[in-house]
Design an enzyme around this catalytic site. Structure first.
Site, PDB file in Angstrom:
ATOM      1  CG  PHE A   1     -43.480  34.690  12.219  1.00  0.00           C
ATOM      2  CD1 PHE A   1     -44.111  35.666  13.079  1.00  0.00           C
ATOM      3  CD2 PHE A   1     -42.119  34.216  12.294  1.00  0.00           C
ATOM      4  CE1 PHE A   1     -43.086  36.141  13.973  1.00  0.00           C
ATOM      5  CE2 PHE A   1     -41.563  34.573  13.378  1.00  0.00           C
ATOM      6  CZ  PHE A   1     -42.136  35.409  14.442  1.00  0.00           C
TER       7      PHE A   1
ATOM      8  CD  GLU B   1     -38.299  47.159  14.940  1.00  0.00           C
ATOM      9  OE1 GLU B   1     -37.178  46.904  14.952  1.00  0.00           O
ATOM     10  OE2 GLU B   1     -39.018  47.148  15.899  1.00  0.00           O
ATOM     11  CG  ASP B   2     -36.692  43.477  13.255  1.00  0.00           C
ATOM     12  OD1 ASP B   2     -37.518  44.274  13.613  1.00  0.00           O
ATOM     13  OD2 ASP B   2     -36.409  42.705  13.818  1.00  0.00           O
TER      14      ASP B   2
ATOM     15  CG  ASP C   1     -46.219  42.480  13.028  1.00  0.00           C
ATOM     16  OD1 ASP C   1     -47.011  42.354  11.786  1.00  0.00           O
ATOM     17  OD2 ASP C   1     -46.538  41.881  13.875  1.00  0.00           O
TER      18      ASP C   1
ATOM     19  NE  ARG D   1     -32.420  37.535  18.022  1.00  0.00           N
ATOM     20  CZ  ARG D   1     -33.660  38.345  17.919  1.00  0.00           C
ATOM     21  NH1 ARG D   1     -33.969  39.015  16.943  1.00  0.00           N
ATOM     22  NH2 ARG D   1     -34.448  38.200  19.041  1.00  0.00           N
TER      23      ARG D   1
HETATM   24  P1  IMP Z   1     -44.921  45.593  16.387  1.00  0.00           P
HETATM   25  O1  IMP Z   1     -44.860  46.116  17.680  1.00  0.00           O
HETATM   26  O2  IMP Z   1     -46.120  44.483  16.204  1.00  0.00           O
HETATM   27  O3  IMP Z   1     -44.926  46.483  14.940  1.00  0.00           O
HETATM   28  O4  IMP Z   1     -43.689  44.587  16.174  1.00  0.00           O
HETATM   29  C1  IMP Z   1     -42.568  44.739  15.724  1.00  0.00           C
HETATM   30  C2  IMP Z   1     -41.806  43.651  16.139  1.00  0.00           C
HETATM   31  O5  IMP Z   1     -42.324  42.279  16.156  1.00  0.00           O
HETATM   32  C3  IMP Z   1     -40.441  43.503  15.379  1.00  0.00           C
HETATM   33  O6  IMP Z   1     -39.473  44.425  15.489  1.00  0.00           O
HETATM   34  C4  IMP Z   1     -40.050  42.124  15.381  1.00  0.00           C
HETATM   35  O7  IMP Z   1     -38.954  41.984  16.492  1.00  0.00           O
HETATM   36  C5  IMP Z   1     -41.444  41.511  15.707  1.00  0.00           C
HETATM   37  N1  IMP Z   1     -41.908  40.610  14.549  1.00  0.00           N
HETATM   38  C6  IMP Z   1     -43.058  40.975  13.819  1.00  0.00           C
HETATM   39  N2  IMP Z   1     -43.080  40.404  12.786  1.00  0.00           N
HETATM   40  C7  IMP Z   1     -42.271  39.510  12.779  1.00  0.00           C
HETATM   41  C8  IMP Z   1     -41.895  38.513  11.972  1.00  0.00           C
HETATM   42  O8  IMP Z   1     -42.488  38.152  10.765  1.00  0.00           O
HETATM   43  N3  IMP Z   1     -40.812  37.834  12.273  1.00  0.00           N
HETATM   44  C9  IMP Z   1     -40.011  37.975  13.245  1.00  0.00           C
HETATM   45  N4  IMP Z   1     -40.301  38.969  14.128  1.00  0.00           N
HETATM   46  C10 IMP Z   1     -41.502  39.992  13.669  1.00  0.00           C
HETATM   47 MG    MG Z   2     -37.761  43.806  16.886  1.00  0.00          MG
END
Ligand code: IMP
Ligand code: MG
Length: 181
Positions: free
Chosen positions: A155, A102-103, A106, A168
């Site tokens: 962000f 996963e990238d 968050d 991207r």
């Molecule tokens: P989570 O479910 O909140 O943990 O979100 C994870 C997803 O939110 C990541 O896979 C990203 O696609 C997106 N995301 C969260 N923070 C960022 C950011 O700073 N930049 C771009 N995408 C983000």
């Molecule tokens: Mg993502």
């Protein structure tokens, strides 16, 4: 002064820093999986560049699969909490060593959801590699087994990560200017 790209974006992590850390993560994963087979599961679309680089730093017998999720967003920078699978795995993962790639971790909602549904398929092992981690944003209690960089609540864009699907393809990880709508 902070490093900026040609288009004026502030760089948080350079391509060289990313490459070095990805190399280290690959070494660690190789050591942990020694002699085993591995299924690397990328979370589309953001993890694609990371998976591509990480895979080439992992020296085990590996295959790729991809899933895509949709998280219902209130705004493009925040999610509402609901996560839905919009592209499932192509191959069964029962009895296999699985690494979710996963990238960014968050709030943890996405990976908590994926972990839950993957565990229902009874993999042999299930690990998570996240290039970035924003621990201060966590809603669900979840940690990655491999984290590239822990970052503050900023962000970020680039190296797969988007703002409304753009940026991207930036080779460095940059900060999204806070005044962008
Ligand atoms: P989570 O479910 O909140 O943990 O979100 C994870 C997803 O939110 C990541 O896979 C990203 O696609 C997106 N995301 C969260 N923070 C960022 C950011 O700073 N930049 C771009 N995408 C983000
Ligand atoms: Mg993502």
């Amino acid at each position: 002064m902070a490093t900026t790209t040609a288009n004026g974006l502030e760089i948080l992590l350079t391509r060289e820093q990313i490459a070095e850390r990805v190399r280290q993560m690959g070494e660690q994963i190789t050591a942990d999986l020694a002699g085993e087979k591995l299924v690397m599961v990328g979370v589309l679309k953001g993890a694609a560049p990371f998976l591509s680089d990480l895979a080439r730093c992992i020296d085990v017998d590996a295959t790729f699969d991809f899933v895509a999720v949709k998280s219902y967003a209130k705004g493009s920078r925040t999610s509402s909490g609901a996560v839905k699978l919009i592209k499932d795995l192509d191959e069964p993962i029962e009895g296999k060593n699985v690494l979710i790639v996963e990238d960014i971790l968050d709030t943890g909602l996405t990976l908590t959801y994926l972990r839950k549904i993957f565990l229902q398929h009874h993999p042999k092992t299930l690990r998570i590699a996240a290039l970035l981690d924003k621990p201060s944003r966590r809603i669900e209690q979840i940690e990655a087994d491999y984290v590239g960089f822990a970052i503050p609540n900023l962000f970020v864009i680039g190296y797969g990560m988007d703002y409304s699907e753009r940026y991207r393809n930036l080779p460095d990880i940059c900060l999204m200017p806070p005044d962008t709508p």
